[in-house]
Design a protein around this motif. Structure first.
Motif, PDB file in Angstrom:
ATOM      1  N   ALA B  33       0.861  -1.110   0.033  1.00 37.08           N
ATOM      2  CA  ALA B  33      -0.191  -0.196  -0.077  1.00 37.08           C
ATOM      3  C   ALA B  33       0.915   1.418  -0.134  1.00 37.08           C
ATOM      4  O   ALA B  33       2.154   1.176   0.482  1.00 37.08           O
ATOM      5  N   GLY B  34       0.327   2.319  -0.247  1.00 36.86           N
ATOM      6  CA  GLY B  34       0.964   3.433  -0.620  1.00 36.86           C
ATOM      7  C   GLY B  34       0.077   4.765  -0.584  1.00 36.86           C
ATOM      8  O   GLY B  34      -1.134   4.597  -0.604  1.00 36.86           O
ATOM      9  N   VAL B  35       0.574   6.029  -1.150  1.00 40.37           N
ATOM     10  CA  VAL B  35      -0.191   7.014  -1.045  1.00 40.37           C
ATOM     11  C   VAL B  35       0.357   7.749  -2.459  1.00 40.37           C
ATOM     12  O   VAL B  35       1.274   7.915  -2.719  1.00 40.37           O
ATOM     13  N   THR B  36      -0.866   8.105  -3.294  1.00 42.77           N
ATOM     14  CA  THR B  36      -0.361   8.921  -4.467  1.00 42.77           C
ATOM     15  C   THR B  36      -0.532  10.350  -4.261  1.00 42.77           C
ATOM     16  O   THR B  36      -1.405  10.822  -3.198  1.00 42.77           O
ATOM     17  N   LEU B  37       0.307  11.216  -4.989  1.00 46.26           N
ATOM     18  CA  LEU B  37       0.434  12.430  -4.731  1.00 46.26           C
ATOM     19  C   LEU B  37       0.128  13.299  -5.764  1.00 46.26           C
ATOM     20  O   LEU B  37       0.343  13.261  -7.101  1.00 46.26           O
ATOM     21  N   THR B  38      -0.374  14.622  -5.126  1.00 47.77           N
ATOM     22  CA  THR B  38      -0.849  15.686  -6.274  1.00 47.77           C
ATOM     23  C   THR B  38       0.509  16.244  -6.980  1.00 47.77           C
ATOM     24  O   THR B  38       0.464  16.846  -8.078  1.00 47.77           O
ATOM     25  N   ASP B  39       1.672  16.110  -6.242  1.00 52.61           N
ATOM     26  CA  ASP B  39       2.866  16.582  -6.793  1.00 52.61           C
ATOM     27  C   ASP B  39       3.246  15.046  -7.654  1.00 52.61           C
ATOM     28  O   ASP B  39       3.175  14.030  -7.370  1.00 52.61           O
ATOM     29  N   GLY B  40       3.016  15.250  -9.095  1.00 48.11           N
ATOM     30  CA  GLY B  40       3.245  14.267  -9.848  1.00 48.11           C
ATOM     31  C   GLY B  40       4.283  14.606 -11.224  1.00 48.11           C
ATOM     32  O   GLY B  40       4.976  15.589 -11.089  1.00 48.11           O
ATOM     33  N   VAL B  41       3.672  13.781 -12.365  1.00 42.82           N
ATOM     34  CA  VAL B  41       4.630  14.316 -13.314  1.00 42.82           C
ATOM     35  C   VAL B  41       3.679  14.649 -14.517  1.00 42.82           C
ATOM     36  O   VAL B  41       2.866  13.760 -14.762  1.00 42.82           O
ATOM     37  N   THR B  42       3.897  15.515 -15.474  1.00 42.70           N
ATOM     38  CA  THR B  42       3.142  15.997 -16.485  1.00 42.70           C
ATOM     39  C   THR B  42       4.288  15.677 -17.746  1.00 42.70           C
ATOM     40  O   THR B  42       5.296  15.908 -17.661  1.00 42.70           O
ATOM     41  N   VAL B  43       3.584  14.715 -18.485  1.00 42.53           N
ATOM     42  CA  VAL B  43       4.243  14.201 -19.799  1.00 42.53           C
ATOM     43  C   VAL B  43       3.626  14.828 -21.008  1.00 42.53           C
ATOM     44  O   VAL B  43       2.697  14.661 -21.171  1.00 42.53           O
ATOM     45  N   GLU B  44       4.713  15.200 -21.853  1.00 37.60           N
ATOM     46  CA  GLU B  44       4.369  15.744 -23.375  1.00 37.60           C
ATOM     47  C   GLU B  44       4.947  14.773 -24.003  1.00 37.60           C
ATOM     48  O   GLU B  44       6.177  14.497 -24.020  1.00 37.60           O
ATOM     49  N   VAL B  45       4.135  14.456 -25.127  1.00 42.30           N
ATOM     50  CA  VAL B  45       4.806  13.543 -26.264  1.00 42.30           C
ATOM     51  C   VAL B  45       4.422  14.301 -27.647  1.00 42.30           C
ATOM     52  O   VAL B  45       3.399  14.543 -27.776  1.00 42.30           O
ATOM     53  N   ARG B  46       5.618  14.272 -28.285  1.00 46.03           N
ATOM     54  CA  ARG B  46       5.357  14.862 -29.750  1.00 46.03           C
ATOM     55  C   ARG B  46       6.062  13.702 -30.590  1.00 46.03           C
ATOM     56  O   ARG B  46       6.929  13.190 -30.163  1.00 46.03           O
ATOM     57  N   PRO B  47       5.469  13.842 -31.897  1.00 45.69           N
ATOM     58  CA  PRO B  47       6.117  12.734 -32.929  1.00 45.69           C
ATOM     59  C   PRO B  47       7.587  13.320 -33.336  1.00 45.69           C
ATOM     60  O   PRO B  47       7.853  14.376 -33.102  1.00 45.69           O
ATOM     61  N   ALA B  48       8.468  12.156 -33.746  1.00 45.24           N
ATOM     62  CA  ALA B  48       9.866  12.593 -33.861  1.00 45.24           C
ATOM     63  C   ALA B  48      10.305  11.308 -34.584  1.00 45.24           C
ATOM     64  O   ALA B  48       9.904  10.162 -34.536  1.00 45.24           O
ATOM     65  N   ALA B  49      11.328  11.691 -35.458  1.00 42.45           N
ATOM     66  CA  ALA B  49      12.157  10.697 -36.023  1.00 42.45           C
ATOM     67  C   ALA B  49      12.841   9.621 -35.178  1.00 42.45           C
ATOM     68  O   ALA B  49      12.964   8.438 -35.563  1.00 42.45           O
ATOM     69  N   GLU B  50      13.383   9.999 -34.213  1.00 39.85           N
ATOM     70  CA  GLU B  50      14.052   9.491 -33.385  1.00 39.85           C
ATOM     71  C   GLU B  50      13.699   9.763 -31.871  1.00 39.85           C
ATOM     72  O   GLU B  50      13.208  10.613 -31.467  1.00 39.85           O
ATOM     73  N   THR B  51      13.742   8.723 -31.087  1.00 43.89           N
ATOM     74  CA  THR B  51      12.937   8.943 -29.511  1.00 43.89           C
ATOM     75  C   THR B  51      14.166   9.825 -28.888  1.00 43.89           C
ATOM     76  O   THR B  51      15.207   9.310 -28.745  1.00 43.89           O
TER      77      THR B  51
END
Lengths: 275, 275
Positions: B33-51
């Protein structure tokens, strides 16, 4: 003990469904899919010598809420506030039941888990005859897919990953109890086909497409809803009927683009929660 | 196709856990068990030729994120922004994997369901050796209880219904891979006992109590964390260690009351979502 506890439960419109009955109310429910809404119900629970239930300031009878309080062995004043119309297919009774379960558990320190509280609210709603799938959908949030019927210990959920604006116009109410307590076998094949279509392609556009097909096939469309769906489609939008209400809902600006004056809300990102 | 898609994934601190291995990564995982936090990670994804993968503006190697993109057969620029420290027990790698799955599915219209995307991210994190239970917890939100290990098709979750302020102080990192890839059998009995205690009484105070007992018994406490937990307890508060980081977290104002200068966040009410 605090004086008051609060919970928020998103609204929920079902697009298509099947009815699955069992002697055990926690195994009874519906399969199908729908959309949870940021327009929802805020529920406040306070200790009281006798139970009273109010919605938007007016005394109401709500069997599902009474059963939730009975299951927790408490008496309380329950007050719901919502912009949603009652009996128009938005899951207000389910929201009241689930919000009461969450807030009463907090207030009276009954120490039940989320799954247990959802089970209590789902069973209460089933036994009251006011709904079959709203509670589990409202506990999950987003665009829930009910793969298997029943509460959290028996049912199985997935969801369409989607956000965005939702518009709706409600022309009036339908009696959920009258439909779901009646002959429901004719819903099975159209409901199962709609579910297959959404499982094959879990996008919100597909949910609306499958919902429209379902609504037409099962003969539940009202004249107003039929006309609104056609108007939105003619304008290139996606709309369907809220099961079970005389209500049309649309993605994005579908209804306003078609000349309607809709209420505006959005897909709710999370499930029911304490406030 | 749009130019960019965004997702938000809450942080997650695990209080106690057991490690459950299987040949199938979607059956591998952890209970606990644990606790999820409002401090989190915002992830943006854009198309690209190489990752390319960046976190807070810096290029990083993240096996879990690469595996998610491979599973979806896409290449992209992935950019994470977070106030959380990396490698300090906040589930940042799990958040990056899950946020990438949600955002890439939206951007590239791969039409997977939420359960499928969580399965992809969970399997990627397991195979990369960076985590076992964060992804499924972050998908649920709140205070998740992992009753059975694995992704959504095999695991089983419940949650403690709770909201409120969380404080944390991070003294540094621990290598998750080093602990979870090593000898973990000694975690089984303490982890199972802690889980029983939380199932018996699913309150957030009980999660902290069971977590403290677990942390002491398994010998993972660092000196700084041990001292901070004692200081908070002496002041009547509830704190424990974030597994696996040199990090202490506390309910309410536990750490500031005890004279620390903590980061302040809260229990996150919902799970990971598109933004």
């Amino acid at each position: 003990m605090d004086d008051v506890a609060r919970a928020f439960v998103p609204g929920h419109v079902t697009g298509f469904f099947t009815v699955e009955r069992d002697e055990d109310p926690t195994r009874t429910g519906s399969t199908g899919a729908g959309v949870t809404l940021t327009d929802g119900v805020t529920v406040e629970v306070r200790p009281a010598a006798e139970t009273t239930i109010r919605l938007n300031g007016e005394d109401v009878e709500m069997g599902a809420v009474e059963r939730v309080l009975d299951a927790l062995s408490v008496r309380a004043t329950v007050e719901g506030e919502t912009p949603l119309p009652l009996g128009a297919g938005f899951g207000v009774s389910g929201a009241m039941a689930l919000g009461t379960a969450l807030a009463a558990n907090e207030l009276f320190e009954t120490a039940l888990s989320e799954n247990e509280l959802v089970t209590v609210a789902h069973g209460a709603e089933v036994q009251a005859g006011t709904g079959l799938g709203d509670v589990v959908a409202q506990a999950r949030g987003g665009v829930p897919i009910r793969l298997e019927p029943g509460g959290p210990h028996h049912g199985k959920l997935d969801a369409v990953p989607a956000r965005g604006r939702i518009e709706y116009v409600s022309f009036g109410g339908l009696d959920t109890g009258e439909v779901i307590e009646g002959d429901v076998e004719h819903l099975d094949r159209p409901g199962e086909e709609a579910l297959s279509e959404v499982v094959r392609k879990p996008t919100v556009e597909q949910v609306l497409y499958a919902s429209r097909r379902f609504a037409r096939e099962v003969g539940l469309l009202t004249e107003d809803v039929r006309a609104a769906i056609r108007d939105v489609s003619d304008d290139g939008g996606e709309a369907s009927m809220a099961m079970l209400g005389d209500t049309v809902f649309a993605l994005g600006t579908g209804l306003s683009d078609a000349g309607y004056d809709p209420e505006v809300t959005g897909i709710h990102p999370g499930g029911a929660t304490l406030r």
